[in-house]
Design a protein around this motif. Structure first.
Motif, PDB file in Angstrom:
ATOM      1  N   ILE A 130       5.250   3.232  -8.296  1.00 54.11           N
ATOM      2  CA  ILE A 130       5.576   2.274  -7.239  1.00 54.11           C
ATOM      3  C   ILE A 130       5.573   2.936  -5.866  1.00 54.11           C
ATOM      4  O   ILE A 130       5.194   2.327  -4.876  1.00 54.11           O
ATOM      5  N   ILE A 131       5.974   4.212  -5.798  1.00 49.19           N
ATOM      6  CA  ILE A 131       5.929   4.910  -4.509  1.00 49.19           C
ATOM      7  C   ILE A 131       4.481   5.022  -4.029  1.00 49.19           C
ATOM      8  O   ILE A 131       4.159   4.746  -2.868  1.00 49.19           O
ATOM      9  N   LYS A 132       3.589   5.411  -4.946  1.00 50.15           N
ATOM     10  CA  LYS A 132       2.174   5.577  -4.589  1.00 50.15           C
ATOM     11  C   LYS A 132       1.580   4.246  -4.130  1.00 50.15           C
ATOM     12  O   LYS A 132       0.866   4.175  -3.122  1.00 50.15           O
ATOM     13  N   SER A 133       1.854   3.168  -4.862  1.00 48.79           N
ATOM     14  CA  SER A 133       1.290   1.866  -4.522  1.00 48.79           C
ATOM     15  C   SER A 133       1.796   1.378  -3.172  1.00 48.79           C
ATOM     16  O   SER A 133       1.019   0.907  -2.329  1.00 48.79           O
ATOM     17  N   VAL A 134       3.106   1.497  -2.941  1.00 51.86           N
ATOM     18  CA  VAL A 134       3.681   1.020  -1.684  1.00 51.86           C
ATOM     19  C   VAL A 134       3.214   1.883  -0.514  1.00 51.86           C
ATOM     20  O   VAL A 134       2.923   1.375   0.575  1.00 51.86           O
ATOM     21  N   ARG A 135       3.137   3.199  -0.709  1.00 53.72           N
ATOM     22  CA  ARG A 135       2.652   4.085   0.348  1.00 53.72           C
ATOM     23  C   ARG A 135       1.211   3.722   0.744  1.00 53.72           C
ATOM     24  O   ARG A 135       0.868   3.664   1.924  1.00 53.72           O
ATOM     25  N   LYS A 136       0.351   3.477  -0.249  1.00 54.90           N
ATOM     26  CA  LYS A 136      -1.038   3.127   0.043  1.00 54.90           C
ATOM     27  C   LYS A 136      -1.124   1.777   0.746  1.00 54.90           C
ATOM     28  O   LYS A 136      -1.948   1.585   1.648  1.00 54.90           O
ATOM     29  N   ALA A 137      -0.256   0.849   0.326  1.00 58.54           N
ATOM     30  CA  ALA A 137      -0.238  -0.458   0.988  1.00 58.54           C
ATOM     31  C   ALA A 137       0.169  -0.311   2.456  1.00 58.54           C
ATOM     32  O   ALA A 137      -0.408  -0.946   3.347  1.00 58.54           O
ATOM     33  N   ALA A 138       1.169   0.538   2.714  1.00 58.78           N
ATOM     34  CA  ALA A 138       1.616   0.770   4.090  1.00 58.78           C
ATOM     35  C   ALA A 138       0.529   1.434   4.923  1.00 58.78           C
ATOM     36  O   ALA A 138       0.321   1.103   6.097  1.00 58.78           O
ATOM     37  N   GLU A 139      -0.195   2.380   4.301  1.00 59.70           N
ATOM     38  CA  GLU A 139      -1.289   3.054   5.011  1.00 59.70           C
ATOM     39  C   GLU A 139      -2.393   2.058   5.349  1.00 59.70           C
ATOM     40  O   GLU A 139      -2.975   2.103   6.436  1.00 59.70           O
ATOM     41  N   ARG A 140      -2.677   1.179   4.405  1.00 58.54           N
ATOM     42  CA  ARG A 140      -3.726   0.172   4.658  1.00 58.54           C
ATOM     43  C   ARG A 140      -3.316  -0.731   5.815  1.00 58.54           C
ATOM     44  O   ARG A 140      -4.121  -1.024   6.695  1.00 58.54           O
ATOM     45  N   ARG A 141      -2.059  -1.174   5.817  1.00 59.40           N
ATOM     46  CA  ARG A 141      -1.605  -2.024   6.905  1.00 59.40           C
ATOM     47  C   ARG A 141      -1.712  -1.309   8.238  1.00 59.40           C
ATOM     48  O   ARG A 141      -2.138  -1.880   9.252  1.00 59.40           O
ATOM     49  N   SER A 142      -1.354  -0.028   8.263  1.00 59.87           N
ATOM     50  CA  SER A 142      -1.426   0.755   9.489  1.00 59.87           C
ATOM     51  C   SER A 142      -2.870   0.892   9.968  1.00 59.87           C
ATOM     52  O   SER A 142      -3.152   0.755  11.161  1.00 59.87           O
ATOM     53  N   LEU A 143      -3.794   1.148   9.037  1.00 64.70           N
ATOM     54  CA  LEU A 143      -5.208   1.293   9.397  1.00 64.70           C
ATOM     55  C   LEU A 143      -5.780  -0.024   9.920  1.00 64.70           C
ATOM     56  O   LEU A 143      -6.522  -0.038  10.902  1.00 64.70           O
ATOM     57  N   VAL A 144      -5.430  -1.121   9.256  1.00 64.82           N
ATOM     58  CA  VAL A 144      -5.914  -2.424   9.700  1.00 64.82           C
ATOM     59  C   VAL A 144      -5.404  -2.736  11.102  1.00 64.82           C
ATOM     60  O   VAL A 144      -6.155  -3.197  11.970  1.00 64.82           O
ATOM     61  N   ALA A 145      -4.117  -2.459  11.339  1.00 68.51           N
ATOM     62  CA  ALA A 145      -3.537  -2.711  12.659  1.00 68.51           C
ATOM     63  C   ALA A 145      -4.183  -1.821  13.719  1.00 68.51           C
ATOM     64  O   ALA A 145      -4.467  -2.265  14.837  1.00 68.51           O
TER      65      ALA A 145
END
Length: 467
Positions: A130-145
Motif C-alpha cells: 500500500i505504501i508503494k501504490s500510494v507513493r506512486k499515485a502521489a508522484e503521478r499527481r505531482s507530475l500531472v500537476a
C-alpha cells in the motif's frame, strides 16, 4: 489485519515527521481498527494522513483539505467505493484514488480503474504494497500537476500578444478598444511585420464575438484560382475536381471574426463577391444557394490602397466599405522605447521553447538593438532574439550573438564620455543624462532604459538639472 499491515516478521519503523512537500493521503474505511492501522503506517512513512469512516465524511474532508491520494475501501455500507470515486472525480479531479478490495471483487476494481482510479490493492493488505501504490499515485499527481503548470506557462509565454507601452502603440490600442464592441468593418494598415494580425485578434478578443472563432486568411498565400472557393466554399460537382462539398472560411468564421490579410492582393472577381458580403451580408458558395454571412470582417494590407485604386487594381467602392475604421500600426522604428519590452518577452518565449535558462540582455546589447532601424519590424526583432537565444553560450546575450547586419550597423554603440578625476558627481550625472538623451534622440523612455533607471527618475533628474 493489524499484524499483516505492520509486518510481523520485522519491527515497525519509527514514525517519520511529515516534510513540507509530503503528500497528504485520505484513508476511507468503515472499520475503525483498519483506519487506525493504516494511519500509523503512512505516518511512519512520513506522510500526512486524514481518516474518514464513510464516503460522506471523506467528501467533507476533501472540501476543506488539499489531498493528493485517497485510499478507500471498495465495499462499504451506504455509499460504495465506486460511488465515492465518481464523487471525488467531480469534486477534486486531480486527486488520485487507490482502492482496497477483497478477493472476488477484482473485476469491480478493474472497472473502477476504467472510471479513473489509479490502482487497487488486494486484501489482506501488505504494508509495503500500500505504501508503494500510494507513493506512486502521489508522484503521478505531482507530475500531472507539474506538466499542466508547465504547459500553461509555455502557453502564456507563446501566446501572441501586443507588447509595448509607447504613445504610438497606445494610440492604436485606444482606437482598437473603441472599435471592438461595434460591428463596424476595420481596415488595419502598416508595414510588413508590424503586428497587424495581433491588432485584428485584439479587436476580436474585445468584441461581442470573442467566444466565436477567429479565422485568418492570407489572401496573398492562396492561389488566385482557388481563393474564391477557399473563402466562400463550394458544392459537390460545382467544378472539375469538386468531389465533395466544402465549407469556406466565411462559414468557418460564422459567429466570429474573419481576418483578411493582404486584402490588396484580391482578384477583381473576388473583390466583387466580397463587396456583396459587405453590402448585403450574404454570399453564394460556388454552385450553391445564397447563405447569410454571420461574420465581422477585419482586413489588413501593407499596400497603399488609394494608389491601387488609381492604378485600377482595387475597387474604390470596396475600399470605402472596408475603410469604415482605419487603424495604422506604427513601424518598430517609431516606437523604439518598446524594444526592451519586446526583447524581454521574446527571450522568455524562446528560452522556454529551447529548454534553457532565462537569458538577460545587457545594456550594450539593448543599445545596439535600439540603434538599428529594423526594416522587418517586430517580426525581424523576434527572429533576431530567437537566433540569439539559440546561439548564446553564456547566461547573458552578447553583441556577438546578434546578426552581422546589426553588429556592424553604423554608429551602433554610444560614444564614450570621459571625465577628469575629481569631477563632481553632480556634473558627471548631468553630462551623462544629457549625452544619453542626445544619443536617444531626445526619447526619455529610451534614455531611461539605457541608464537603468525609471522614466519618472529621469524626469525628476532633468527637473533638478534645469532648475
Amino acid at each position: 489485519m493489524v499484524d499483516e499491515l505492520s509486518g510481523s516478521s520485522t519491527p515497525a519503523p519509527p514514525e517519520a515527521k511529515a516534510g513540507a512537500d509530503a503528500p497528504t493521503v485520505l484513508v476511507v474505511d468503515d472499520e475503525p481498527s483498519n483506519l487506525a492501522s493504516i494511519e500509523k503506517i503512512f505516518q511512519r512513512d512520513g506522510m500526512r494522513v486524514l481518516t474518514a469512516p464513510s464516503a460522506r465524511a471523506a467528501l467533507d474532508l476533501l472540501r476543506g483539505h488539499r489531498v493528493e491520494v485517497v485510499l478507500t475501501d471498495l465495499m462499504m455500507p451506504g455509499t460504495s467505493g465506486i460511488e465515492l470515486l465518481r464523487a471525488i472525480k467531480q469534486l477534486a479531479p486531480d486527486t488520485e484514488v487507490v482502492l482496497m478490495t477483497a478477493y472476488g471483487t477484482v473485476e469491480t476494481a478493474v472497472q473502477a480503474m476504467r472510471e479513473g482510479a489509479y490502482d487497487f490493492v488486494e486484501k489482506p493488505l501488505k504494508r509495503m504494497t500500500i505504501i508503494k501504490s500510494v507513493r506512486k499515485a502521489a508522484e503521478r499527481r505531482s507530475l500531472v500537476a507539474e506538466n499542466r503548470s508547465l504547459r500553461q506557462e509555455l502557453k502564456l509565454l507563446t501566446k501572441r500578444e501586443i507588447i509595448g507601452s509607447s504613445p504610438a502603440l497606445r494610440r492604436v490600442l485606444d482606437v482598437a478598444t473603441q472599435a471592438a464592441p461595434s460591428s463596424a468593418t476595420v481596415l488595419v494598415l502598416g508595414e510588413s511585420g508590424t503586428g497587424k494580425e495581433l491588432v485584428a485578434r485584439y479587436i476580436h478578443d474585445h468584441s461581442a464575438r470573442r467566444h466565436g472563432p477567429f479565422v485568418a486568411v492570407n489572401c496573398s498565400a492562396i492561389p488566385e484560382t482557388i481563393l474564391e472557393a477557399e473563402l466562400f466554399g463550394h458544392e459537390r460537382g460545382a467544378f472539375t475536381g469538386a468531389f465533395a462539398r466544402r465549407e469556406g472560411r466565411f462559414a468557418k468564421a460564422a459567429g466570429g471574426t474573419l481576418f483578411l490579410d493582404e486584402i490588396g492582393e484580391l482578384s477583381p472577381s473576388v473583390q466583387v463577391k466580397l463587396l456583396r458580403v459587405l453590402q448585403e451580408n450574404e454570399y453564394e458558395p460556388i454552385g450553391g444557394d445564397t447563405v447569410r454571412a454571420d461574420v465581422r470582417i477585419v482586413a489588413a494590407t501593407n499596400k497603399d490602397l488609394r494608389a491601387e485604386i488609381a492604378a485600377g487594381r482595387f475597387r474604390e467602392d470596396l475600399f470605402y466599405r472596408l475603410n469604415v475604421i482605419a487603424i495604422t500600426v506604427p513601424p518598430l522604428r517609431a516606437r523604439r522605447e518598446d524594444i526592451p519590452l519586446l526583447v524581454d518577452h521574446f527571450l522568455g518565449v524562446y528560452c522556454a521553447k529551447n529548454n534553457r535558462g532565462r537569458l538577460e540582455a545587457p545594456r550594450e546589447v539593448l543599445a545596439r538593438l535600439l540603434d538599428y532601424s529594423f526594416p522587418g519590424n517586430v517580426r525581424e526583432l523576434e527572429n533576431v532574439i530567437e537566433r540569439a537565444a539559440v546561439l548564446c553560450r553564456g547566461e547573458k546575450l552578447s553583441i556577438e550573438d546578434l546578426p552581422e547586419s546589426i553588429r556592424e550597423s553604423a554608429a551602433a554603440a554610444p560614444e564614450t564620455i570621459t571625465f577628469s578625476v575629481g569631477t563632481p558627481l553632480d556634473e558627471v550625472e548631468r553630462r551623462l543624462i544629457r549625452e544619453t538623451l542626445r544619443y536617444a534622440h531626445g526619447d526619455k523612455s529610451v534614455a531611461a532604459q539605457l541608464l537603468g533607471i525609471s522614466t519618472r527618475t529621469i524626469y525628476r533628474k532633468l527637473g533638478e538639472i534645469e532648475g
